[in-house]
Design an enzyme around this catalytic site. Structure first.
Site, PDB file in Angstrom:
ATOM      1  N   SER A   1       0.823  -1.209   0.000  1.00  0.00           N
ATOM      2  CA  SER A   1       0.000   0.000   0.000  1.00  0.00           C
ATOM      3  C   SER A   1       0.856   1.257   0.000  1.00  0.00           C
ATOM      4  O   SER A   1       1.897   1.323   0.645  1.00  0.00           O
ATOM      5  CB  SER A   1      -0.882   0.023   1.243  1.00  0.00           C
ATOM      6  OG  SER A   1      -1.477   1.299   1.408  1.00  0.00           O
TER       7      SER A   1
ATOM      8  N   TYR B   1      -2.160   5.840  -5.321  1.00  0.00           N
ATOM      9  CA  TYR B   1      -3.247   6.773  -5.568  1.00  0.00           C
ATOM     10  C   TYR B   1      -2.647   7.915  -6.361  1.00  0.00           C
ATOM     11  O   TYR B   1      -1.494   8.288  -6.138  1.00  0.00           O
ATOM     12  CB  TYR B   1      -3.801   7.328  -4.248  1.00  0.00           C
ATOM     13  CG  TYR B   1      -4.526   6.335  -3.400  1.00  0.00           C
ATOM     14  CD1 TYR B   1      -5.710   5.752  -3.837  1.00  0.00           C
ATOM     15  CD2 TYR B   1      -4.048   5.990  -2.138  1.00  0.00           C
ATOM     16  CE1 TYR B   1      -6.399   4.840  -3.039  1.00  0.00           C
ATOM     17  CE2 TYR B   1      -4.723   5.087  -1.340  1.00  0.00           C
ATOM     18  CZ  TYR B   1      -5.902   4.508  -1.791  1.00  0.00           C
ATOM     19  OH  TYR B   1      -6.561   3.613  -1.012  1.00  0.00           O
TER      20      TYR B   1
ATOM     21  N   THR C   1      -5.557   2.358  -7.418  1.00  0.00           N
ATOM     22  CA  THR C   1      -6.846   2.110  -6.774  1.00  0.00           C
ATOM     23  C   THR C   1      -7.852   3.152  -7.214  1.00  0.00           C
ATOM     24  O   THR C   1      -7.650   4.357  -6.994  1.00  0.00           O
ATOM     25  CB  THR C   1      -6.680   2.107  -5.250  1.00  0.00           C
ATOM     26  OG1 THR C   1      -5.743   1.079  -4.921  1.00  0.00           O
ATOM     27  CG2 THR C   1      -7.996   1.823  -4.553  1.00  0.00           C
TER      28      THR C   1
ATOM     29  N   LYS D   1      -7.575  -1.153  -9.620  1.00  0.00           N
ATOM     30  CA  LYS D   1      -8.227  -1.881  -8.529  1.00  0.00           C
ATOM     31  C   LYS D   1      -9.506  -1.175  -8.138  1.00  0.00           C
ATOM     32  O   LYS D   1      -9.534   0.041  -7.979  1.00  0.00           O
ATOM     33  CB  LYS D   1      -7.272  -1.939  -7.329  1.00  0.00           C
ATOM     34  CG  LYS D   1      -7.821  -2.595  -6.087  1.00  0.00           C
ATOM     35  CD  LYS D   1      -6.692  -2.942  -5.113  1.00  0.00           C
ATOM     36  CE  LYS D   1      -7.199  -3.486  -3.798  1.00  0.00           C
ATOM     37  NZ  LYS D   1      -7.676  -2.445  -2.882  1.00  0.00           N
TER      38      LYS D   1
ATOM     39  N   HIS E   1     -13.031  -2.780  -2.233  1.00  0.00           N
ATOM     40  CA  HIS E   1     -12.172  -2.279  -1.156  1.00  0.00           C
ATOM     41  C   HIS E   1     -12.563  -2.941   0.174  1.00  0.00           C
ATOM     42  O   HIS E   1     -12.523  -2.307   1.235  1.00  0.00           O
ATOM     43  CB  HIS E   1     -12.311  -0.744  -1.064  1.00  0.00           C
ATOM     44  CG  HIS E   1     -11.036  -0.031  -0.694  1.00  0.00           C
ATOM     45  ND1 HIS E   1     -10.338   0.759  -1.557  1.00  0.00           N
ATOM     46  CD2 HIS E   1     -10.336   0.028   0.462  1.00  0.00           C
ATOM     47  CE1 HIS E   1      -9.281   1.282  -0.962  1.00  0.00           C
ATOM     48  NE2 HIS E   1      -9.250   0.844   0.274  1.00  0.00           N
TER      49      HIS E   1
HETATM   50  C1  LIG Z   1      -7.343  -1.876   6.955  1.00  0.00           C
HETATM   51  C2  LIG Z   1      -7.395  -1.853   5.463  1.00  0.00           C
HETATM   52  C3  LIG Z   1      -6.634  -0.926   4.755  1.00  0.00           C
HETATM   53  C4  LIG Z   1      -6.673  -0.911   3.387  1.00  0.00           C
HETATM   54  N1  LIG Z   1      -5.881  -0.042   2.723  1.00  0.00           N
HETATM   55  C5  LIG Z   1      -5.869  -0.054   1.381  1.00  0.00           C
HETATM   56  C6  LIG Z   1      -4.997   0.780   0.668  1.00  0.00           C
HETATM   57  O1  LIG Z   1      -4.221   1.521   1.243  1.00  0.00           O
HETATM   58  N2  LIG Z   1      -5.032   0.758  -0.677  1.00  0.00           N
HETATM   59  C7  LIG Z   1      -5.891  -0.063  -1.347  1.00  0.00           C
HETATM   60  O2  LIG Z   1      -5.910  -0.057  -2.572  1.00  0.00           O
HETATM   61  N3  LIG Z   1      -6.700  -0.894  -0.685  1.00  0.00           N
HETATM   62  C8  LIG Z   1      -6.702  -0.910   0.654  1.00  0.00           C
HETATM   63  N4  LIG Z   1      -7.516  -1.771   1.309  1.00  0.00           N
HETATM   64  C9  LIG Z   1      -8.359  -2.685   0.555  1.00  0.00           C
HETATM   65  C10 LIG Z   1      -7.647  -4.001   0.307  1.00  0.00           C
HETATM   66  O3  LIG Z   1      -6.646  -3.838  -0.660  1.00  0.00           O
HETATM   67  C11 LIG Z   1      -8.583  -5.073  -0.197  1.00  0.00           C
HETATM   68  O4  LIG Z   1      -9.300  -4.583  -1.309  1.00  0.00           O
HETATM   69  C12 LIG Z   1      -9.574  -5.572   0.835  1.00  0.00           C
HETATM   70  O5  LIG Z   1      -9.011  -5.601   2.097  1.00  0.00           O
HETATM   71  C13 LIG Z   1     -10.055  -6.958   0.452  1.00  0.00           C
HETATM   72  O6  LIG Z   1     -10.995  -7.428   1.347  1.00  0.00           O
HETATM   73  P1  LIG Z   1     -10.671  -8.410   2.584  1.00  0.00           P
HETATM   74  O7  LIG Z   1     -10.067  -7.550   3.643  1.00  0.00           O
HETATM   75  O8  LIG Z   1     -12.044  -8.901   2.971  1.00  0.00           O
HETATM   76  O9  LIG Z   1      -9.781  -9.496   2.075  1.00  0.00           O
HETATM   77  C14 LIG Z   1      -7.491  -1.796   2.697  1.00  0.00           C
HETATM   78  C15 LIG Z   1      -8.242  -2.716   3.402  1.00  0.00           C
HETATM   79  C16 LIG Z   1      -8.210  -2.773   4.760  1.00  0.00           C
HETATM   80  C17 LIG Z   1      -9.007  -3.789   5.486  1.00  0.00           C
END
Ligand SMILES: Cc1cc2nc3c(=O)[nH]c(=O)nc-3n(C[C@H](O)[C@H](O)[C@H](O)COP(=O)(O)O)c2cc1C
Ligand SMILES: Cc1cc2nc3c(=O)[nH]c(=O)nc-3n(C[C@H](O)[C@H](O)[C@H](O)COP(=O)(O)O)c2cc1C
Ligand SMILES: Cc1cc2nc3c(=O)[nH]c(=O)nc-3n(C[C@H](O)[C@H](O)[C@H](O)COP(=O)(O)O)c2cc1C
Ligand SMILES: Cc1cc2nc3c(=O)[nH]c(=O)nc-3n(C[C@H](O)[C@H](O)[C@H](O)COP(=O)(O)O)c2cc1C
Lengths: 356, 356, 356, 356
Positions: D106, D129, D155, D223, D247
């Site tokens: 990330s 981003y 994203t 994404k 997300h």
């Molecule tokens: C705490 C947290 C932080 C996240 N931060 C980002 C991020 O910085 N950038 C991003 O593209 N997705 C982020 N995501 C989304 C994840 O990449 C992913 O799409 C998502 O967690 C998938 O679902 P799951 O947690 O049920 O496996 C984040 C998700 C969580 C739970």
């Protein structure tokens, strides 16, 4: 202002209002199936967002039958707001003006319509019933015209008042001075059948539309439409628009939810006239779904009542601002920068409803 | 008289009746899936009302195979009403007469059919089983004809009595003097196989229809039909009508609900004969949906039993009036002023049921 | 003998057996989604009965690959019945013989197959796995042939044993003397890899079907088929029939329920060979639905185990008689006097399942 | 290593982490409808296994945009892992390397990207981003290229951060030293608008894809895609692949679940580019369904975070191994020996979702 305001308002209203008043506002007809579904049916839709669109600015202003409004969220006509707050419809009208929202004022307002019109400066519509005493109806409509109403909303789903089990004896519960406030000046003091004269006339037909349009010179929208063919029949009979509604679940229980009826009505109307919708709208997502399905605007009933009960004018402003902010946010996340970007491809439905 | 009367009657009946009698009336077969669904299946339909129709007067009278009735709500044949109230079927017949309703009298009445016929003046039908002793059957039918029955209702879904887990040993629970009351006069005193002779004959076929029609000179309706092809087979075999029914969930568990089977039967019958329906009808909306789907009339079983148990004749009148009032109200809110206005466009279904 | 016997048996078994043994028999794989659905999926069907058919006599006897049986209810192969009752598979075989039912004996029986065959006189099938030691497999099959097995049932859904969360460490829980009882005589005393040699060989392919058919001279059914194309592939590879099964929810969790897979398999097989089905069959209605969907017979696993645990041979007889009596009763109420009367028009499905 | 590890990790994380940190990781947007459905939607599919296939060896290795990985389970980019464990993204990177898994790092990592890249030796992607300060964006991307990132993941579903009711004031909760860790070196000390400059720019469009591709020389995946037409628009605008994602339910509530959107996206992309998917993947069956529906790989977010919180590097390894082992097991039971054997015929859906 976040969406949690709406639930907080209702909680406060429940705490502040006498139980029977809270129940009067909250209740639905029959087993309250339709009341319940009026909210959950919006949640049967899921959103299919676009990505990487410029949503640096999201625009909500629109126009409804010539009236410019700051957002597509309209205040639905709800009766007897004086029971919710001492300022009643006056406070609501000021909140509408403050937020640039369109107000649809109920025939059964607790405040004479002229006073409501004077309180706010935003455009407003007047909701009418064809009453048993047709003359009374005409005199009321004339006053609405004089007071500046921009359209009439003829409510078509209430030939009789729906039976609400939570509120036994509704008619008794609403005292005459509330029920007749807009009509008092036309009634001979002591007229015995005053209340009956002011009741909805169950014998009216689609011809009431052109009768009211001609008498008032105003566009007439029919509220309570839940079928495509009925919407077309109303337009053919002279209506300038329709409101897809089941009266917030207060009239015919087991009526089809507005959220389900809406696409059919939009398709049948095919752009001839604006299609509004109400019932259970409680969030920006509900608004977004309605608009994506083709509604020109949405109406909110109880959120306004709860805001009014919880905080008078400020409470109504809070409710309207919360919805507007939430709609703006979810439109941005959906990749939509204006209402024109909301099309039907943005929504998909879970397969709960199907034709027979 | 409001709809809440029905639930109140059942509560009272549950309090007043011995538990095993209450259970006998209330029970369904097997896991009671069909019993449960007989009610909920009506709620799977939603209503698509019309607006702005003249509903100043809503008309319920209709005619069924030549009998004029005040409403399309018919009293279903239910056995052993003497267990519910001392006056038994006599009280029920008086209530039917008082409300102008058609009574379908069960072969298993606790009161000799002649006394029931004498108690009420409204038209009535006689429900029959082809019993193992065919002669007994004929003699009973002859008496029904003499007593003025206008039609026979041949119940086709009961070659054997359904197994009700709530009521172990049903056959024992119903004493002979109830079971055989209508047949006592034809049985040699002390006839050892009397009860067996009076049981339904599981070997009968569709030919029983014309056999009964010829023997009685009366129209014969077949009760318990749940398929379009079966309805047509019955009509082809001489039936004058069918009753879509699963015996209120008391026979074949997991049978398709009447509310789901009805449209298929109506379509197959295609107007050749009246199609009645029963099972779980508890409100004006249930009636309205059934009629909109094409039923000529609906039958109610347990609501009559509970009314009888709770208040004798007056209780049954209350139940019937409550249904009639509620049907009138919801028809008005649907924009329907007469039964002829109830067509299939008024209903839509949630997509729970689908062909294989 | 009523259907409540089945639930009573399970309650008794739960009380009598050590918790880990009860759990071993009851458990399903993974989150037990498929275990749960193996029962509820039958309840998604509703029955569309016929009326006024001669059901004075309802016939259940049928023949399966040449074996005459008194009913289409077959005893599924279930392992280690010695854990349920001291008499183990001997008691089960006697119950099968007493009721004229076909027994499918598991390769993992707690009793040498010859003793089981000697205990009962009814026709029986032998369930096999192609074990890692192919030679061992052949010797076992030869013995089954000598002992009179009429067919082999090759279980295809178990290349590895499914992970059951309720039973951590299944392999350890089943002691060697149970696991290897049928193979002991072929194993050099002290052979270190005995258990591994006896495990299912995960590398086998459809060719195992003809290999076993040729080696045994017996018809081979493949058990664990859940797709039409797979059923056809099995038949094309030499199978004499298939068993639609997900191993009672013990192998692949989220596998499609047998009740949903069955019609597809029946259609694909198109009468070329018998199609049996198992998983969650607990009532006459479950049987009736399976047969109406086109199954030649049904298999029951746990009901036999619970009957055995609760009452030995007598318990198994009770379970089988209860199912037979219930099937007879519901066939009568459906208007079906023989298995030939059970066709697909008798069932309809709620719309939970649909192709992608 | 069994699947129960995943639930145990989350329990441990809930016990170990401060409540607001646990909530930050666990929360979803709005009413958390989409968060909830991101998991349950996978369970709406059922598996249609093959039988008697050689599954003695099940192969998981695959390649993603040229990077060889040991399994199709990719670590999703999740922000601020330093809040979960002192070792933060370093531990995660070591775990990815240890298991041969691809890591998507990330932009909002708590550890400078160079240190993360140095910690692990497996291939990794960098999630970006387009920030309000475009220059800052470019400098970050350049560093990612230098540090060896194999692709960029842009994203697209986060023009603004979704409102999570469980976490009021998210922006405040994340301290600047976490938020800006990757950017600190480019920011003049004391730059007042630093945080704002680093926010996602809501005005970017599809053109950002080629801008990033050209600036970096790397393939760019988008994404957050949930529609077929949007996937095609991204590819047409220069994307090298898409990630079907909402997300993890953290952005647009009521967004369609990934499991429902996936087949539509796969069909629209039609093999032009890899389609990854994430959201609610918690078991081998979830992976198998995603791969059978056509995903090239799956991403897991929270399982990695919980593993990290519960056990640092070892915890993440456990989580990844558990998923790999479970996927291997269910593939074997499905008759699939390699990813190439996973086709759409292996799955069927319950009919909850349907087009409008
Ligand atoms: C705490 C947290 C932080 C996240 N931060 C980002 C991020 O910085 N950038 C991003 O593209 N997705 C982020 N995501 C989304 C994840 O990449 C992913 O799409 C998502 O967690 C998938 O679902 P799951 O947690 O049920 O496996 C984040 C998700 C969580 C739970
Ligand atoms: C307390 C109350 C009073 C209402 N009075 C009227 C009325 O006088 N005229 C009318 O057309 N609709 C009336 N309605 C219906 C509203 O205009 C609107 O259709 C409904 O409230 C929308 O549903 P919602 O409350 O869920 O937003 C009333 C609704 C409520 C809750
Ligand atoms: C206690 C009881 C006894 C019944 N006896 C008969 C009967 O003798 N003959 C018959 O045709 N149907 C009989 N029925 C079925 C009814 O005619 C009718 O089909 C059913 O009650 C309709 O369902 P409802 O009770 O939900 O209205 C009986 C039903 C009940 C509840
Ligand atoms: C305890 C137990 C052991 C089983 N052992 C075997 C076996 O050895 N071979 C086999 O092919 N199936 C075996 N099965 C599966 C059964 O043959 C059958 O498919 C399943 O039990 C049917 O589901 P039911 O138990 O719900 O009736 C077993 C099932 C159970 C419950």
């Amino acid at each position: 202002m976040t969406l949690t305001a709406l639930a907080e308002h209702e909680d406060k209203a429940a705490a502040l209002l006498p139980a029977e008043v809270y129940d009067y506002f909250a209740a639905g007809a029959g087993a309250e199936t339709t009341l319940h579904e009026s909210r959950t049916a919006w949640e049967h839709y899921r959103v299919r967002p676009r990505v990487l669109r410029d949503v640096g600015r999201v625009d909500l202003p629109t126009s409804l039958l010539g009236a410019e409004v700051s957002s597509p969220v309209v205040l639905a006509p709800t009766a007897f707001q004086g029971l919710a707050h001492a300022e009643g419809e006056r406070a609501t009208a000021r909140a509408a003006a403050a937020t640039g929202s369109l107000l649809a004022l109920s025939t059964r307002s607790s405040t004479p319509l002229e006073e409501v019109a004077a309180a706010g400066s935003a455009p407003w519509w007047f909701q009418v019933y064809a009453m048993r005493d047709r003359d009374l109806t005409l005199r009321l409509v004339e006053r609405a015209v004089s007071a500046g109403a921009r359209a009439l909303v003829l409510t078509g789903d209430t030939p009789y008042v729906g039976i609400k089990r939570r509120v036994t004896g509704t008619r008794i519960a609403i005292p005459d001075d509330h029920f007749l406030v807009n009509l008092q000046q036309h009634l001979d003091p002591g007229r015995a059948d005053a209340r009956r004269a002011a009741e909805q006339d169950p014998t009216i037909t689609l011809e009431a539309i052109s009768w009211l349009a001609e008498a008032s010179g105003l566009p007439v929208l029919v509220k309570g439409v839940l079928r495509g063919d009925e919407a077309v029949a109303c337009l053919d009979a002279g209506a300038a628009g329709v409101v897809v509604s089941n009266h917030g679940g207060r009239q015919l229980d087991r009526a089809v939810p507005s959220a389900i009826a809406l696409p059919e009505v939009v398709d049948a109307v095919a752009g001839r006239a604006p299609v509004l919708v109400d019932g259970g709208i409680r969030s920006g997502l509900d608004c977004l779904v309605a608009l994506a399905l083709g509604a020109s605007a949405v109406m909110v009933g109880r959120p306004v009542v709860w805001g009014l009960a919880a905080g008078g004018e400020a409470g109504v402003v809070e409710a309207l601002e919360a919805l507007r902010a939430d709609l703006t946010h979810v439109m941005a996340l959906t990749g939509a920068a204006s209402l024109a970007d909301l099309d039907r491809s943005l929504v998909t439905a879970t397969s709960i409803w199907s034709p027979l």
